[in-house]
Design a protein around this motif. Structure first.
Motif, PDB file in Angstrom:
ATOM      1  N   THR A  17     -11.943  31.925 -52.968  1.00 42.70           N
ATOM      2  CA  THR A  17     -13.385  31.595 -53.103  1.00 42.70           C
ATOM      3  C   THR A  17     -13.849  30.690 -52.205  1.00 42.70           C
ATOM      4  O   THR A  17     -13.261  29.916 -51.421  1.00 42.70           O
ATOM      5  CB  THR A  17     -13.487  30.890 -54.647  1.00 42.70           C
ATOM      6  N   PRO A  18     -15.201  30.384 -51.980  1.00 43.95           N
ATOM      7  CA  PRO A  18     -15.780  29.370 -51.199  1.00 43.95           C
ATOM      8  C   PRO A  18     -15.312  27.899 -51.638  1.00 43.95           C
ATOM      9  O   PRO A  18     -14.967  27.546 -50.567  1.00 43.95           O
ATOM     10  CB  PRO A  18     -17.419  29.781 -51.393  1.00 43.95           C
ATOM     11  N   GLN A  19     -15.281  27.821 -52.789  1.00 44.20           N
ATOM     12  CA  GLN A  19     -14.941  26.304 -53.062  1.00 44.20           C
ATOM     13  C   GLN A  19     -13.228  26.154 -52.344  1.00 44.20           C
ATOM     14  O   GLN A  19     -13.094  24.873 -51.894  1.00 44.20           O
ATOM     15  CB  GLN A  19     -14.954  26.074 -54.655  1.00 44.20           C
ATOM     16  N   GLU A  20     -12.616  27.019 -52.772  1.00 41.85           N
ATOM     17  CA  GLU A  20     -11.198  27.102 -52.365  1.00 41.85           C
ATOM     18  C   GLU A  20     -11.137  27.041 -50.717  1.00 41.85           C
ATOM     19  O   GLU A  20     -10.326  26.214 -50.208  1.00 41.85           O
ATOM     20  CB  GLU A  20     -10.215  28.336 -52.807  1.00 41.85           C
ATOM     21  N   ARG A  21     -11.932  27.695 -50.068  1.00 39.23           N
ATOM     22  CA  ARG A  21     -11.873  27.586 -48.473  1.00 39.23           C
ATOM     23  C   ARG A  21     -12.420  26.455 -48.238  1.00 39.23           C
ATOM     24  O   ARG A  21     -12.015  25.983 -47.191  1.00 39.23           O
ATOM     25  CB  ARG A  21     -12.773  28.832 -48.088  1.00 39.23           C
ATOM     26  N   ILE A  22     -13.322  25.755 -48.961  1.00 38.62           N
ATOM     27  CA  ILE A  22     -13.803  24.408 -48.323  1.00 38.62           C
ATOM     28  C   ILE A  22     -12.807  23.408 -48.813  1.00 38.62           C
ATOM     29  O   ILE A  22     -12.520  22.744 -47.561  1.00 38.62           O
ATOM     30  CB  ILE A  22     -15.032  24.205 -49.181  1.00 38.62           C
ATOM     31  N   ALA A  23     -12.096  23.447 -49.725  1.00 39.78           N
ATOM     32  CA  ALA A  23     -11.151  22.448 -49.984  1.00 39.78           C
ATOM     33  C   ALA A  23      -9.928  22.801 -48.887  1.00 39.78           C
ATOM     34  O   ALA A  23      -9.564  21.807 -48.313  1.00 39.78           O
ATOM     35  CB  ALA A  23     -10.590  22.851 -51.479  1.00 39.78           C
ATOM     36  N   ARG A  24      -9.570  23.841 -48.771  1.00 40.19           N
ATOM     37  CA  ARG A  24      -8.388  24.179 -47.866  1.00 40.19           C
ATOM     38  C   ARG A  24      -8.765  23.704 -46.209  1.00 40.19           C
ATOM     39  O   ARG A  24      -8.092  23.061 -45.560  1.00 40.19           O
ATOM     40  CB  ARG A  24      -8.200  25.772 -47.673  1.00 40.19           C
ATOM     41  N   THR A  59     -19.202  23.663 -43.608  1.00 34.12           N
ATOM     42  CA  THR A  59     -20.412  23.727 -43.947  1.00 34.12           C
ATOM     43  C   THR A  59     -21.319  25.047 -44.012  1.00 34.12           C
ATOM     44  O   THR A  59     -22.022  25.068 -44.862  1.00 34.12           O
ATOM     45  CB  THR A  59     -21.169  22.991 -42.598  1.00 34.12           C
ATOM     46  N   ALA A  60     -20.680  26.129 -43.343  1.00 34.43           N
ATOM     47  CA  ALA A  60     -21.215  27.376 -43.705  1.00 34.43           C
ATOM     48  C   ALA A  60     -21.013  27.735 -44.955  1.00 34.43           C
ATOM     49  O   ALA A  60     -21.721  28.619 -45.557  1.00 34.43           O
ATOM     50  CB  ALA A  60     -20.545  28.419 -42.635  1.00 34.43           C
ATOM     51  N   LEU A  61     -19.770  27.525 -45.627  1.00 35.10           N
ATOM     52  CA  LEU A  61     -19.282  27.910 -47.100  1.00 35.10           C
ATOM     53  C   LEU A  61     -20.084  27.009 -48.136  1.00 35.10           C
ATOM     54  O   LEU A  61     -20.219  27.368 -49.218  1.00 35.10           O
ATOM     55  CB  LEU A  61     -17.902  27.825 -47.257  1.00 35.10           C
ATOM     56  N   GLN A  62     -20.720  25.865 -47.864  1.00 36.14           N
ATOM     57  CA  GLN A  62     -21.314  25.103 -48.782  1.00 36.14           C
ATOM     58  C   GLN A  62     -22.461  25.942 -49.582  1.00 36.14           C
ATOM     59  O   GLN A  62     -23.279  26.726 -49.022  1.00 36.14           O
ATOM     60  CB  GLN A  62     -21.865  23.954 -48.204  1.00 36.14           C
ATOM     61  N   PRO A  63     -22.427  25.862 -50.769  1.00 39.17           N
ATOM     62  CA  PRO A  63     -23.593  26.529 -51.556  1.00 39.17           C
ATOM     63  C   PRO A  63     -25.016  26.001 -51.088  1.00 39.17           C
ATOM     64  O   PRO A  63     -25.209  24.805 -50.830  1.00 39.17           O
ATOM     65  CB  PRO A  63     -23.389  26.312 -53.083  1.00 39.17           C
TER      66      PRO A  63
END
Length: 73
Positions: A17-24, A59-63
């Motif tokens: 998910t975007p959240q998982e990708r941001i965390a990674r 940054t691009a994945l931030q909602p």
């Protein structure tokens, strides 16, 4: 440098998910920072530069807040 490149590749992985990708990506930036601190001066800057693309990805994945008011001229 090779370890930093490996961490960078894993942090940029497209799955999740975007959240998982941001965390990674954020975890990857932290790990790359630790690797850079342990590297010699000749490699430190090059290793830290790997974080730029991870920051851009994060940054691009931030909602976006679709309800935020827009600025009018």
């Amino acid at each position: 440098m090779m370890e930093a490149i490996r961490v960078h590749a894993a942090a940029r992985a497209a799955g999740g998910t975007p959240q998982e990708r941001i965390a990674r990506a954020e975890a990857g930036m932290a790990e790359i920072g630790r690797i850079a601190e342990a590297a010699g001066p000749s490699e430190e800057a090059a290793i830290m530069n790997l974080n730029e693309s991870l920051y851009m990805l994060s940054t691009a994945l931030q909602p976006t807040d679709a309800t935020a008011p827009t600025r009018s001229s």
